[in-house]
Enzyme design. Sequence first.
Site, mmCIF file in Angstrom:
data_model
loop_
_atom_site.group_PDB
_atom_site.id
_atom_site.type_symbol
_atom_site.label_atom_id
_atom_site.label_comp_id
_atom_site.label_asym_id
_atom_site.label_seq_id
_atom_site.Cartn_x
_atom_site.Cartn_y
_atom_site.Cartn_z
ATOM 1 N N LYS A 8 0.851 -1.189 0.000
ATOM 2 C CA LYS A 8 0.000 0.000 0.000
ATOM 3 C C LYS A 8 0.885 1.236 0.000
ATOM 4 C CE LYS A 8 0.814 1.257 4.495
ATOM 5 N NZ LYS A 8 1.512 2.501 4.894
ATOM 6 N N PRO A 98 9.492 -4.269 -0.226
ATOM 7 C CA PRO A 98 10.625 -3.922 0.648
ATOM 8 C C PRO A 98 10.195 -3.790 2.105
ATOM 9 C CG PRO A 98 9.937 -2.026 -0.665
ATOM 10 C CD PRO A 98 9.200 -3.207 -1.203
ATOM 11 N N ALA A 101 9.719 -0.063 5.094
ATOM 12 C CA ALA A 101 9.569 0.883 3.989
ATOM 13 C C ALA A 101 8.306 1.720 4.087
ATOM 14 C CB ALA A 101 9.571 0.120 2.660
ATOM 15 N N GLY A 106 4.476 -6.532 5.865
ATOM 16 C CA GLY A 106 4.204 -7.514 6.917
ATOM 17 C C GLY A 106 2.731 -7.601 7.251
ATOM 18 N N SER A 107 2.076 -6.445 7.283
ATOM 19 C CA SER A 107 0.637 -6.427 7.571
ATOM 20 C C SER A 107 -0.149 -7.119 6.469
ATOM 21 C CB SER A 107 0.162 -4.978 7.715
ATOM 22 O OG SER A 107 0.801 -4.333 8.797
ATOM 23 N N SER A 108 0.252 -6.900 5.225
ATOM 24 C CA SER A 108 -0.419 -7.537 4.102
ATOM 25 C C SER A 108 -0.207 -9.049 4.132
ATOM 26 C CB SER A 108 0.104 -6.953 2.792
ATOM 27 O OG SER A 108 -0.627 -7.445 1.694
ATOM 28 N N ASP A 140 -2.768 -1.447 10.717
ATOM 29 C CA ASP A 140 -3.126 -1.319 9.299
ATOM 30 C C ASP A 140 -3.473 -2.657 8.653
ATOM 31 O OD1 ASP A 140 -0.555 -2.306 9.304
ATOM 32 O OD2 ASP A 140 0.246 -0.884 7.861
#
Length: 276
Positions: A8, A98, A101, A106-108, A140
Amino acid sequence: MLAFPVAKINLGLNVVEKRPDGYHNLETVFYPVPLKDALEIQPMDEAFPSPFDCDLKISNMKIEGDEQHNLVVKAYNLLKRDFPQMPRLHAHLFKAIPTQAGMGGGSSDCSAMLLALNEMCRLGLTQQQLIGYAARLGADCPFFILNRPAYAEGIGERLMPIDLDLKGLYLAVVRPNIPVPTKEAFALIKPCRPSKNCRDIVSQPITTWRNELVNDFERSVFALHPEIAAVKECLYNLGAVYAAMSGSGSAVFGLFNEAPDLDASFDGMFRQVAPL
């Protein structure tokens, strides 16, 4: 089962107030972009000698910390507590987004794990229930359950889908070789509610965004790391109609009418161009 967690960008990010619990309330627009990891999961053979219920391997990029502490494993363990019938799993995460960044990789990844487990194990969880689990993993993470443009408030967990379409533009992402810990990014922030909400600004022509759409983290992060500020300026010099740091950094993105050539300007840095 194979899933492709997306990254995102933040279109505006305003830190509006500090909360009694020590966190900060934000206002931002999340927009999903076609920079993707790959997550494969498959049941583990009963005889496989693993001490873990979810045996995760990560490839392509080095991720700091024990793989068993990765958010993908935490997502599995979170559901396993409520659904003990879930099988033991092999999981392979191929990283292309990346790290450190500000792009939500990580959340995705962990949100993709929740979605994949719900489908593969036929758990029957609704979207709202999945959002609830995701919120327990990170502020997030719920956005990646919806995976569509959204205006966010609170610590990023209160989401309102918006009608925003950037198709026809090109996204350029550059990540300098400078990690920006979130704690460091918040350290010099002075919360302030903007005179104009980012949700309203993104409804205007994109040509107005450069002068109005602000990421509050840029002031503190650019002061600590002027190299990141230089990346933003260079993207504008290459013809970006809008450029900004995403989240708390250190990735900087630019939106272009035509695909730019990043190689000469950003040698040695992560860089990628993709149509939106």
